[in-house]
Design a protein around this motif. Sequence first.
Motif, PDB file in Angstrom:
ATOM      1  N   VAL A  28      17.713  35.891  43.925  1.00  0.00           N
ATOM      2  CA  VAL A  28      18.850  35.595  44.794  1.00  0.00           C
ATOM      3  C   VAL A  28      20.079  36.340  44.277  1.00  0.00           C
ATOM      4  O   VAL A  28      20.253  36.515  43.073  1.00  0.00           O
ATOM      5  N   ALA A  29      20.889  36.802  45.218  1.00  0.00           N
ATOM      6  CA  ALA A  29      22.129  37.489  44.855  1.00  0.00           C
ATOM      7  C   ALA A  29      23.134  36.475  44.335  1.00  0.00           C
ATOM      8  O   ALA A  29      23.225  35.362  44.851  1.00  0.00           O
ATOM      9  N   LEU A  30      23.870  36.862  43.310  1.00  0.00           N
ATOM     10  CA  LEU A  30      24.995  36.063  42.829  1.00  0.00           C
ATOM     11  C   LEU A  30      26.218  36.538  43.590  1.00  0.00           C
ATOM     12  O   LEU A  30      26.564  37.726  43.546  1.00  0.00           O
ATOM     13  N   ARG A  31      26.866  35.611  44.308  1.00  0.00           N
ATOM     14  CA  ARG A  31      27.999  35.975  45.154  1.00  0.00           C
ATOM     15  C   ARG A  31      29.263  35.265  44.698  1.00  0.00           C
ATOM     16  O   ARG A  31      29.244  34.067  44.456  1.00  0.00           O
ATOM     17  N   ALA A  32      30.338  36.023  44.590  1.00  0.00           N
ATOM     18  CA  ALA A  32      31.648  35.466  44.261  1.00  0.00           C
ATOM     19  C   ALA A  32      32.681  36.180  45.119  1.00  0.00           C
ATOM     20  O   ALA A  32      32.680  37.413  45.192  1.00  0.00           O
ATOM     21  N   ARG A  33      33.516  35.406  45.767  1.00  0.00           N
ATOM     22  CA  ARG A  33      34.562  35.983  46.634  1.00  0.00           C
ATOM     23  C   ARG A  33      33.994  36.940  47.669  1.00  0.00           C
ATOM     24  O   ARG A  33      34.489  38.060  47.844  1.00  0.00           O
ATOM     25  N   GLU A  34      32.932  36.524  48.290  1.00  0.00           N
ATOM     26  CA  GLU A  34      32.312  37.282  49.387  1.00  0.00           C
ATOM     27  C   GLU A  34      31.738  38.634  48.974  1.00  0.00           C
ATOM     28  O   GLU A  34      31.585  39.525  49.804  1.00  0.00           O
TER      29      GLU A  34
ATOM     30  N   ASN B  16      29.895  31.260  40.214  1.00  0.00           N
ATOM     31  CA  ASN B  16      31.240  30.706  40.005  1.00  0.00           C
ATOM     32  C   ASN B  16      31.607  30.697  38.526  1.00  0.00           C
ATOM     33  O   ASN B  16      32.727  31.044  38.156  1.00  0.00           O
ATOM     34  N   ALA B  17      30.677  30.325  37.674  1.00  0.00           N
ATOM     35  CA  ALA B  17      30.940  30.310  36.228  1.00  0.00           C
ATOM     36  C   ALA B  17      31.222  31.718  35.715  1.00  0.00           C
ATOM     37  O   ALA B  17      32.164  31.928  34.929  1.00  0.00           O
ATOM     38  N   ILE B  18      30.432  32.680  36.149  1.00  0.00           N
ATOM     39  CA  ILE B  18      30.610  34.067  35.708  1.00  0.00           C
ATOM     40  C   ILE B  18      31.943  34.617  36.209  1.00  0.00           C
ATOM     41  O   ILE B  18      32.688  35.252  35.457  1.00  0.00           O
ATOM     42  N   GLU B  19      32.275  34.355  37.456  1.00  0.00           N
ATOM     43  CA  GLU B  19      33.532  34.841  38.026  1.00  0.00           C
ATOM     44  C   GLU B  19      34.728  34.172  37.343  1.00  0.00           C
ATOM     45  O   GLU B  19      35.719  34.837  37.034  1.00  0.00           O
ATOM     46  N   ASN B  20      34.642  32.875  37.080  1.00  0.00           N
ATOM     47  CA  ASN B  20      35.738  32.189  36.387  1.00  0.00           C
ATOM     48  C   ASN B  20      35.936  32.748  34.984  1.00  0.00           C
ATOM     49  O   ASN B  20      37.073  32.918  34.535  1.00  0.00           O
TER      50      ASN B  20
END
Length: 168
Positions: free
Chosen positions: A95-101, A133-137
């Motif tokens: 599955v793709a990891l998605r953050a901020r579209e 979300n954790a990675i982006e944060n």
Amino acid sequence: LSQIVEQTRLVAEAEIAVLLLADDQRNALVARFVSTRGEAAPTEWVIPLDAPGMELGIFARGGVYYSNRAMDDPNVIPAYRPYMEALGVRNFCGVALRARERSIGELYVVNRPAGFGKDEVRLLRALAGYAANAIENARLFEEARLRAEELATLNELSQRLAATLRIE
């Protein structure tokens, strides 16, 4: 990252879990952690984002894909095959990891004894959302920390310059 991958592997009841993150400088997906029953697997995965077929892959589409006949699956992107062979992949769900579209990586679980179906896809999507979300944060926190250091340096420099100025 290692905890995210290891916990995903355990929850999915899979033998292997792989986390690939986008590396803009290399224009590729790069494996940041590969877990095989709790052990880090030595591997240097680098999947070029411009490799043939990547435009249809889960990273580009922001989607999910699973196969219970991995090595015979004609839809598997050729750039992944050497890594799949090295790990002995029989079945997988990615599955793709998605953050901020936007896609920031991919998360895979591999070799689940019972195979993969819609329930496992839903579970992996939920876990991937938390991971993204954790990675982006963490990325945003690091950017803010670096910016604060830059501003502190500029402030110190301006104070030193101001102290040496004479009104006349």
